[in-house]
Design a protein around this motif. Structure first.
Motif, mmCIF file in Angstrom:
data_model
loop_
_atom_site.group_PDB
_atom_site.id
_atom_site.type_symbol
_atom_site.label_atom_id
_atom_site.label_comp_id
_atom_site.label_asym_id
_atom_site.label_seq_id
_atom_site.Cartn_x
_atom_site.Cartn_y
_atom_site.Cartn_z
ATOM 1 N N ASP A 68 26.281 11.316 -35.003
ATOM 2 C CA ASP A 68 25.434 10.128 -35.117
ATOM 3 C C ASP A 68 23.961 10.535 -35.200
ATOM 4 O O ASP A 68 23.083 9.934 -34.576
ATOM 5 C CB ASP A 68 25.654 9.168 -33.937
ATOM 6 C CG ASP A 68 27.036 8.528 -33.962
ATOM 7 O OD1 ASP A 68 27.592 8.380 -35.065
ATOM 8 O OD2 ASP A 68 27.554 8.185 -32.895
ATOM 9 N N LEU A 69 23.703 11.550 -36.011
ATOM 10 C CA LEU A 69 22.366 12.105 -36.149
ATOM 11 C C LEU A 69 22.097 12.387 -37.624
ATOM 12 O O LEU A 69 22.901 13.038 -38.287
ATOM 13 C CB LEU A 69 22.263 13.411 -35.350
ATOM 14 C CG LEU A 69 20.874 13.943 -35.032
ATOM 15 C CD1 LEU A 69 20.117 12.977 -34.128
ATOM 16 C CD2 LEU A 69 20.980 15.315 -34.367
ATOM 17 N N LEU A 70 20.978 11.881 -38.124
ATOM 18 C CA LEU A 70 20.640 12.056 -39.533
ATOM 19 C C LEU A 70 19.698 13.234 -39.711
ATOM 20 O O LEU A 70 18.706 13.359 -38.980
ATOM 21 C CB LEU A 70 19.977 10.790 -40.082
ATOM 22 C CG LEU A 70 20.776 9.493 -39.944
ATOM 23 C CD1 LEU A 70 20.044 8.348 -40.622
ATOM 24 C CD2 LEU A 70 22.165 9.643 -40.521
ATOM 25 N N PRO A 71 19.972 14.118 -40.685
ATOM 26 C CA PRO A 71 19.079 15.256 -40.921
ATOM 27 C C PRO A 71 17.683 14.773 -41.295
ATOM 28 O O PRO A 71 17.522 13.785 -42.025
ATOM 29 C CB PRO A 71 19.738 15.986 -42.100
ATOM 30 C CG PRO A 71 21.140 15.502 -42.128
ATOM 31 C CD PRO A 71 21.116 14.100 -41.604
ATOM 32 N N PRO A 72 16.653 15.462 -40.833
ATOM 33 C CA PRO A 72 15.280 15.036 -41.143
ATOM 34 C C PRO A 72 14.803 15.547 -42.488
ATOM 35 O O PRO A 72 15.409 16.436 -43.095
ATOM 36 C CB PRO A 72 14.477 15.692 -40.024
ATOM 37 C CG PRO A 72 15.225 16.969 -39.752
ATOM 38 C CD PRO A 72 16.690 16.636 -39.945
ATOM 39 N N THR A 73 13.705 14.989 -42.937
ATOM 40 C CA THR A 73 12.941 15.548 -44.049
ATOM 41 C C THR A 73 11.737 16.243 -43.445
ATOM 42 O O THR A 73 10.790 15.585 -42.992
ATOM 43 C CB THR A 73 12.498 14.464 -45.039
ATOM 44 O OG1 THR A 73 13.648 13.775 -45.545
ATOM 45 C CG2 THR A 73 11.726 15.068 -46.194
ATOM 46 N N LEU A 74 11.777 17.559 -43.392
ATOM 47 C CA LEU A 74 10.724 18.323 -42.735
ATOM 48 C C LEU A 74 9.488 18.480 -43.626
ATOM 49 O O LEU A 74 9.515 18.165 -44.822
ATOM 50 C CB LEU A 74 11.263 19.695 -42.337
ATOM 51 C CG LEU A 74 12.457 19.708 -41.384
ATOM 52 C CD1 LEU A 74 12.868 21.136 -41.062
ATOM 53 C CD2 LEU A 74 12.156 18.935 -40.102
#
Length: 385
Positions: free
Chosen positions: A330-336
């Protein structure tokens, strides 16, 4: 990779072996601590290009996690679909230097099987005794996403029992790197998708492989189900060899949703192509808005390339695996590396930090030179059950 993304860490940095090549830029997503001797014998290293090594290691991880055991008849109906943009480019880079720089009269005898584009798929088949269809898909940056989609089609139509699908590329060599520098699409420091001030893409390397089977088969053997593929679409703009098309990208997403028999309002997360180039990010944003309408304001569309670089033919598969965090954690990858909002890229891209959020449906995009557009729709396993 999941640990890094969950902590908001990136893998982009200086690639040491490019110093001698005197490249203009040297920042990429390199596997700096990779030691071939820990995985392959000396004779295997003579035969396996770096890209093939990555593919075999990724397949080993997937195979062990899937716990798939095949009868001889089932192995004869198990496919290997692997995408790659440049195949054994490390091997080619080495023999070009032997031939044109050092004027060698002979080249290594395994040059052809080492460099051929289908080497990774063929070696996977050899290692696991898979005698079904073996296909190497080379559709530039869409290669591995399309490999997964085509394997999905075979499964849905009952043509195969199971599939190994994904992609691999190892492009951080002077040959490929200089070619990308010449097209002036590379950033000097890092990848900043959807950010104002972004300056281009950053190359990476690696492989991602999935074991695919029917839902009925997975349930019957109690397999760990990571996701269910619901829909797939691939098309060609037939417009420009390098410029992306909002119309083609939107059509791929729309047709994938139609194939999945889902309305746009059920998309919770877009695992974006997000290269960090000025034109691609703007076009993808517009295409997502065209397809999702008001839903586009309620979802996250993030780019994994910001953390690992652009893995070329492997990009789609590796990014999709990263996106499975959404189902597993339940975790979305970030845009770093996001610096400032761009009015033309006005979607929520989870800037600089992962987003805790439940997702039921994921849309994966991959777009490529040649006017190629590919989209997949996936659903979380609890919903599939």
């Amino acid at each position: 990779m999941w640990r890094g993304l969950a902590e908001g860490r990136g893998a982009i940095g200086e690639v040491p072996w490019l110093r001698e090549a005197k490249t203009q830029y040297r920042h990429g997503g390199g596997l700096l601590d990779y030691a071939p001797d820990a995985h392959f014998s000396a004779s295997e290293q003579m035969l396996f290009d770096r890209a093939t090594q990555f593919a075999l290691l990724a397949c080993d991880q997937a195979w062990r996690q899937a716990g798939l055991q095949l009868t001889e008849q089932q192995a004869a109906r198990t496919a290997v679909y692997i995408g790659t943009a440049v195949g054994g480019s490390d091997a080619l880079d080495a023999v070009y230097r032997d031939l044109y720089r050092d004027d060698c009269l002979t080249l290594p005898p395994l040059t052809v099987p080492r460099a051929m584009a289908n080497a990774a798929a063929s070696h996977i088949g050899l290692r696991y005794k898979l005698r079904g269809p073996s296909l190497t898909i080379s559709t530039a940056c869409a290669s591995s996403t399309q490999a997964i989609g085509e394997a999905f089609r075979l499964l849905r139509h009952g043509a195969i029992h199971a599939a190994v699908a994904g992609g691999t590329d190892a492009c951080l060599n002077p040959l490929v790197w200089r070619a990308w520098e010449s097209i002036r699409a590379m950033a000097p420091d890092t990848c900043r998708p959807f950010s104002k001030g972004r300056r281009g893409m950053v190359l990476g390397e690696g492989a991602g492989v999935l074991v695919m089977e029917t839902l009925e088969s997975a349930r019957a053997r109690g397999a760990p189900i990571l996701a269910e593929v619901l829909g797939y679409s691939a098309n060609c703009d037939a417009g420009d060899i390098v410029k992306p098309s909002e119309t083609g990208a939107a059509r791929a997403m729309r047709e994938a949703l139609q194939d999945a028999e889902l309305p746009p309002g059920q998309v919770d997360y877009v695992n974006a192509h997000g290269t960090g180039t000025l034109l691609n990010d703007r076009v993808e944003t517009a295409a997502i808005r065209r397809v999702l309408g008001e839903q586009a304001d309620r979802i996250v569309a993030s780019s994994v390339k910001s953390a690992i670089g652009h893995l070329m033919g492997a990009a789609g598969a590796v990014e999709l695996i990263a996106g499975l965090m959404a189902f597993e954690r339940d975790l979305l990858p970030p845009t770093l590396n996001h610096q400032e909002a761009d009015p033309e890229c006005d979607l929520d891209c989870a800037p600089n930090a992962p987003r805790a959020q439940r997702v039921n449906t994921l849309l994966k995009n991959s777009f490529a030179f040649g006017g190629l557009n590919t989209s997949l729709v996936l659903r979380r396993p609890e919903v599939a059950a």
